[in-house]
Design an enzyme around this catalytic site. Structure first.
Site, short mmCIF file in Angstrom:
data_model
loop_
_atom_site.label_atom_id
_atom_site.label_comp_id
_atom_site.label_asym_id
_atom_site.label_seq_id
_atom_site.Cartn_x
_atom_site.Cartn_y
_atom_site.Cartn_z
N CYS A 12 0.85 -1.13 0.17
CA CYS A 12 -0.20 0.12 0.00
C CYS A 12 0.93 1.70 -0.54
CB CYS A 12 -0.97 0.00 1.23
SG CYS A 12 -0.28 0.13 2.60
N ASN A 15 2.66 1.74 4.25
CA ASN A 15 3.06 0.74 4.71
C ASN A 15 2.34 0.48 6.08
OD1 ASN A 15 5.23 -1.98 5.69
ND2 ASN A 15 3.65 -2.35 5.14
N CYS A 17 -1.38 1.50 7.11
CA CYS A 17 -2.72 1.14 7.50
C CYS A 17 -3.29 -0.88 6.79
CB CYS A 17 -3.50 1.76 7.06
SG CYS A 17 -3.06 3.74 7.82
N ARG A 18 -3.71 -0.14 5.60
CA ARG A 18 -3.98 -1.93 4.84
C ARG A 18 -3.28 -2.32 4.62
NH1 ARG A 18 -5.37 1.72 -0.39
NH2 ARG A 18 -3.08 3.18 0.79
#
Ligand code: 4NP
Length: 162
Positions: A12, A15, A17-18
């Site tokens: 993402c 690197n 959150c998702r």
């Protein structure tokens, strides 16, 4: 070591959150299925801003409430080694897709880059995992819903070929 393993790198923008959430979710699914030794799972960022950071507190909290331990330390994607180390490079959105495929050295590496949304089974109207960083808790919950859906689909596809 990669040999004989199914190797998956989630990507993402930051690197935090998702992709660390996807990293934790797929790792736990694999561990719970007794398949730990068969997989190598990691995550990385498109950009350098959060290298060395723990995941965003909101994602850690939302994940913990669902039983996910989201604690990956952020790192940046490295085209000189990650295309070799990981057969499947799973991106969260189209910006990620463009950025990572642009760094591919040839067609085979370009084809290693796949979209998380292609594995959704329960969210047919979504074509990305939207970035929750500038949003509220509902955006983090949505990201986790999509990530759980995608990881389930991904695991089915990668492990059983279905
Ligand atoms: P992620 O979210 O890509 O899901 O980790 C973001 C994290 C940080 C930033 C943007 C998105 N940022 O601009 O710092």
């Amino acid at each position: 070591m990669k040999k004989g393993k199914i190797t998956v790198l989630f990507i993402c923008l930051g690197n935090i959150c998702r992709s660390p959430a996807a990293n934790a979710v797929l790792q736990k699914m694999v561990d719970d299925a007794g398949l730990t030794d068969r997989f190598l799972i990691d995550s990385a960022a498109v950009g350098p801003w959060h290298i060395g950071d723990l995941p965003d507190k909101r994602m850690r909290q939302a994940g913990a409430q669902r039983g996910w331990d989201i604690s990956h330390i952020a790192r940046q994607f490295d085209a000189s080694s990650d295309f070799d180390r990981f057969d499947y490079i799973v991106v969260m959105d189209e910006e990620n897709y463009k950025n990572i495929t642009r760094q591919a050295h040839h067609e085979k590496e370009r084809n290693q880059v796949i979209r998380m949304a292609d594995y959704f089974e329960h969210h047919p109207t979504y074509s990305t995992v939207p970035d929750p960083y500038y949003g509220g808790m509902a955006d983090f919950e949505l990201a986790l819903d999509l990530i759980e859906d995608g990881c389930q689909g991904l695991m089915k596809q990668l492990f059983t070929g279905k």
